[in-house]
Write an enzyme that holds these catalytic residues in place. Sequence first.
Site, mmCIF file in Angstrom:
data_model
loop_
_atom_site.group_PDB
_atom_site.id
_atom_site.type_symbol
_atom_site.label_atom_id
_atom_site.label_comp_id
_atom_site.label_asym_id
_atom_site.label_seq_id
_atom_site.Cartn_x
_atom_site.Cartn_y
_atom_site.Cartn_z
ATOM 1 N N THR A 76 21.922 7.983 -0.453
ATOM 2 C CA THR A 76 21.213 8.952 0.390
ATOM 3 C C THR A 76 21.312 8.567 1.867
ATOM 4 O O THR A 76 21.366 7.393 2.220
ATOM 5 C CB THR A 76 19.729 9.078 -0.007
ATOM 6 O OG1 THR A 76 19.105 7.806 0.159
ATOM 7 C CG2 THR A 76 19.579 9.533 -1.438
ATOM 8 N N ASN A 114 14.457 12.877 1.145
ATOM 9 C CA ASN A 114 14.488 14.190 0.473
ATOM 10 C C ASN A 114 15.871 14.699 0.108
ATOM 11 O O ASN A 114 15.997 15.783 -0.443
ATOM 12 C CB ASN A 114 13.776 15.274 1.316
ATOM 13 C CG ASN A 114 12.299 15.045 1.338
ATOM 14 O OD1 ASN A 114 11.740 14.622 0.334
ATOM 15 N ND2 ASN A 114 11.673 15.290 2.453
ATOM 16 N N ASP A 118 9.271 3.767 -5.931
ATOM 17 C CA ASP A 118 8.498 4.912 -6.415
ATOM 18 C C ASP A 118 8.740 6.166 -5.577
ATOM 19 O O ASP A 118 8.603 7.280 -6.072
ATOM 20 C CB ASP A 118 7.002 4.560 -6.382
ATOM 21 C CG ASP A 118 6.673 3.443 -7.357
ATOM 22 O OD1 ASP A 118 7.257 3.413 -8.453
ATOM 23 O OD2 ASP A 118 5.836 2.581 -7.023
ATOM 24 N N SER A 132 9.757 -1.405 -3.370
ATOM 25 C CA SER A 132 8.770 -2.409 -2.968
ATOM 26 C C SER A 132 7.716 -2.632 -4.047
ATOM 27 O O SER A 132 7.308 -3.758 -4.306
ATOM 28 C CB SER A 132 8.070 -1.963 -1.682
ATOM 29 O OG SER A 132 9.003 -1.800 -0.662
ATOM 30 N N THR A 133 7.249 -1.554 -4.656
ATOM 31 C CA THR A 133 6.208 -1.680 -5.686
ATOM 32 C C THR A 133 6.806 -1.432 -7.074
ATOM 33 O O THR A 133 6.505 -2.144 -8.017
ATOM 34 C CB THR A 133 5.073 -0.651 -5.447
ATOM 35 O OG1 THR A 133 4.700 -0.681 -4.080
ATOM 36 C CG2 THR A 133 3.874 -0.966 -6.312
HETATM 37 N N1 LIG Z 1 18.541 7.405 3.226
HETATM 38 C C1 LIG Z 1 17.226 7.436 3.439
HETATM 39 N N2 LIG Z 1 16.705 7.244 4.667
HETATM 40 C C2 LIG Z 1 15.380 7.225 4.878
HETATM 41 N N3 LIG Z 1 14.464 7.418 3.908
HETATM 42 C C3 LIG Z 1 14.933 7.604 2.657
HETATM 43 C C4 LIG Z 1 16.317 7.624 2.356
HETATM 44 N N4 LIG Z 1 16.472 7.829 1.029
HETATM 45 C C5 LIG Z 1 15.226 7.938 0.523
HETATM 46 N N5 LIG Z 1 14.300 7.815 1.484
HETATM 47 C C6 LIG Z 1 12.824 7.825 1.376
HETATM 48 O O1 LIG Z 1 12.380 6.477 1.521
HETATM 49 C C7 LIG Z 1 11.079 6.364 0.980
HETATM 50 C C8 LIG Z 1 10.852 5.004 0.354
HETATM 51 O O2 LIG Z 1 11.822 4.754 -0.614
HETATM 52 P P1 LIG Z 1 11.623 3.929 -1.943
HETATM 53 O O3 LIG Z 1 10.478 4.419 -2.700
HETATM 54 O O4 LIG Z 1 12.952 3.958 -2.619
HETATM 55 O O5 LIG Z 1 11.351 2.432 -1.439
HETATM 56 P P2 LIG Z 1 10.012 1.633 -1.150
HETATM 57 O O6 LIG Z 1 9.053 2.491 -0.398
HETATM 58 O O7 LIG Z 1 10.421 0.364 -0.522
HETATM 59 O O8 LIG Z 1 9.449 1.306 -2.581
HETATM 60 P P3 LIG Z 1 8.065 1.720 -3.330
HETATM 61 O O9 LIG Z 1 7.988 3.216 -3.255
HETATM 62 O O10 LIG Z 1 8.264 1.209 -4.729
HETATM 63 O O11 LIG Z 1 6.948 1.040 -2.617
HETATM 64 C C9 LIG Z 1 10.957 7.479 -0.023
HETATM 65 O O12 LIG Z 1 9.907 8.303 0.390
HETATM 66 C C10 LIG Z 1 12.287 8.239 0.055
HETATM 67 O O13 LIG Z 1 12.054 9.639 0.050
HETATM 68 C C1 LIG Z 2 -7.335 -8.219 0.791
HETATM 69 C C2 LIG Z 2 -6.024 -7.994 0.140
HETATM 70 C C3 LIG Z 2 -6.096 -6.944 -0.902
HETATM 71 C C4 LIG Z 2 -4.965 -7.010 -1.901
HETATM 72 C C5 LIG Z 2 -5.171 -5.961 -2.942
HETATM 73 C C6 LIG Z 2 -4.349 -6.197 -4.155
HETATM 74 C C7 LIG Z 2 -4.437 -5.042 -5.109
HETATM 75 C C8 LIG Z 2 -3.078 -4.607 -5.564
HETATM 76 C C9 LIG Z 2 -3.142 -3.329 -6.346
HETATM 77 C C10 LIG Z 2 -1.833 -2.596 -6.281
HETATM 78 C C11 LIG Z 2 -1.938 -1.261 -6.962
HETATM 79 C C12 LIG Z 2 -0.754 -0.434 -6.722
HETATM 80 C C13 LIG Z 2 -0.880 0.945 -7.316
HETATM 81 C C14 LIG Z 2 0.428 1.664 -7.183
HETATM 82 C C15 LIG Z 2 0.642 2.626 -6.318
HETATM 83 C C16 LIG Z 2 1.981 3.244 -6.145
HETATM 84 O O1 LIG Z 2 1.958 4.560 -6.618
HETATM 85 C C17 LIG Z 2 2.353 3.269 -4.677
HETATM 86 C C18 LIG Z 2 3.777 3.703 -4.515
HETATM 87 O O2 LIG Z 2 4.639 2.670 -4.777
HETATM 88 N N1 LIG Z 2 2.197 1.957 -4.100
HETATM 89 C C19 LIG Z 2 1.312 1.702 -3.158
HETATM 90 C C20 LIG Z 2 1.212 0.283 -2.690
HETATM 91 O O3 LIG Z 2 0.606 2.543 -2.671
#
Ligand SMILES: Nc1ncnc2c1ncn2[C@@H]1O[C@H](COP(=O)(O)OP(=O)(O)OP(=O)(O)O)[C@@H](O)[C@H]1O
Ligand SMILES: CCCCCCCCCCCCC/C=C/[C@@H](O)[C@H](CO)NC(C)=O
Length: 579
Positions: free
Chosen positions: A171, A175, A198, A241-242
């Site tokens: 990408t 979007n 996610d 990241s998550t």
């Molecule tokens: N080429 C791109 N440039 C910028 N943003 C992008 C691109 N491709 C996808 N995205 C957007 O980047 C955002 C974050 O991507 P992604 O969820 O893959 O990683 P993350 O945020 O590090 O992980 P997590 O969602 O697990 O925390 C998404 O909202 C996605 O729509």
């Molecule tokens: C004082 C420090 C506080 C640390 C709190 C730790 C609690 C961790 C709980 C994580 C729950 C994540 C739930 C997931 C949400 C996802 O949908 C979303 C998208 O990746 N992630 C986040 C981080 O919003």
Amino acid sequence: MELLDMDIDPVRLESSLWVGKKRYRAALTGWHLNWTELDKKNRDKKTVSVPVSEVIGVEEGRVQVLPQMSVAEDTDREFTVFYVKRSSSGSPYGLLWRLGRTQFCCPSRDLRDQWMTQLRIALKTHSPSRPHRLLVFINPFGGKKQGRQIYHSLVAPLFELAGISSHVVVTERANQARDHILKKDLTGFDGVVCVGGDGIFSELLHGVIGRTQQEAGLSEHDPSITLQSCDLHIGIIPAGSTDCVCFATVGVNDPVTSALHIIIGDSQPLDVCSVHHCSSLVRYSVSLVGYGFYGDVLAESERHRWMGPLRYDYSGAMVYLSNRSYAGVIQYLPADSQLSSPRDNTRCLSGCSVCSKGTERLFPHSPGARSLYSSHFSQFSSDTEGEWVSVEGRFRAVSLTCMSSSCPRSPLGLSPSAHLADGTGDLIIVRDTHPLGFLTFLHRHTSTQDQFDLPFVDVHRVKAVRFSLPTGEEEDRDEERERVNDGGMTEEGKRPSRSGSHKHLVERGEERGQKDFLCGLCCSKAPTVSVWNCDGEILPHTEISCRQEEARSGGNILANEGAITRVNNRYNSNIKLFF
Ligand SMILES: Nc1ncnc2c1ncn2[C@@H]1O[C@H](COP(=O)(O)OP(=O)(O)OP(=O)(O)O)[C@@H](O)[C@H]1O
Ligand SMILES: CCCCCCCCCCCCC/C=C/[C@@H](O)[C@H](CO)NC(C)=O
Ligand SMILES: [Ca+2]
């Protein structure tokens, strides 16, 4: 001649083969490939048994695939079998899967060819749900920005070995993946796969649901219709990241494990929650719809994307220190408490009886049925919906989660006993409390202690939730209006736009950032309104209503692969999430 037409018993072959210097009796029965080591007196020693459904590929010669494909020469009596091998490591909720490899040597080339033929027939016969062609979206900026490398070094060789052809799109903008699925020709693809977190998964989810409704001539905004089920499966290669959706379904975040699940056609349906503002669909969620703490953490974290996954820890600490709570009115529609409870200490695993019963109750003729969603309005119509409950007050956090939302940071998740596909979500209400109390609550997310066993926390299993600002909060309503005008919609004015909400998020983050945190930390005036975090995206509205759409047996809206657990190595294999 087509392999399947050959006039040979497709399910039986037994012969004496060599693996290295040891002699084995190898047998292919219909469902399993077994090889038993023989001692010098032909007595059985150890047996290895691999289900045919978990064989990844069969190659002539002595072959190696990872880190790269290589074939040794002069091996016309040999063949190599690749299969799923469960590692002893992983997490308590899922084992890592690795590519097992065994090189067999036959007494003759003819016998080798016979083994190859029979194994390939068995694979075709016993793995009908395997994908053949996949559309793969890589987010090169997700997580630690390793998406491309993860796919090309760990996943692509496995897909190739398994005979899966893939079309890869890296990408270039947010979007793009969603729009591609909505608009491009998808003929011939068995599924879509994201390499990322996610956020990119959510793009695929919106694309797949939206596309299916478009083709059926249905409006996603129309609350009176039953949404059409989706034929395309979604797979996730975790590189974000998550990676909460992957972790909560598979039990580990590991690209090879996920690739192997996708290859063998594991599938798992998920509950989907739709979020509306007034009578417009805003977004779908499978994980967290969270206001207060989780909304603030997300808004803050977007300003620190450069930190990578660590941005959440930093922002979590900052938001915790800002010590905020928000006024609001929560209304919820309880689910049937006879069926399950968020505090019943169950864990949604393979053959989960709660998910099966829910499916059976809602869709008595479900096997093979095509509609993914229940008619939510038959559930929520006035004669059957039950009593709405209302709670008004100040809240640290309001979270609705369709599944446990477990992730490496919180291995049990926001609601450890939530179900993946039971048609309900868990509403967690954290009322305002002193900072130490809230820290205890947050800390319990990271341990096995019961995070609901605190006097300021309530949890309810629900079918629908509404959130509004208290009456008389005029200032807040102005802010709400400003958000509505500000964020999230495309030119069509209907479909939610992720780039729009990102823009909104970044602007708001910058605009609110220093001011709010300074206010929260050292001034008397803290912000009165939070934002909603919807699976990692900021929603452009404060007042929303959420309801569970329901996955049904045989449906297949989402797909990661099935999942690995201690029970039968699958979560909920009775329902289909994705591959
Ligand atoms: N080429 C791109 N440039 C910028 N943003 C992008 C691109 N491709 C996808 N995205 C957007 O980047 C955002 C974050 O991507 P992604 O969820 O893959 O990683 P993350 O945020 O590090 O992980 P997590 O969602 O697990 O925390 C998404 O909202 C996605 O729509
Ligand atoms: C004082 C420090 C506080 C640390 C709190 C730790 C609690 C961790 C709980 C994580 C729950 C994540 C739930 C997931 C949400 C996802 O949908 C979303 C998208 O990746 N992630 C986040 C981080 O919003
Ligand atoms: Ca659920």
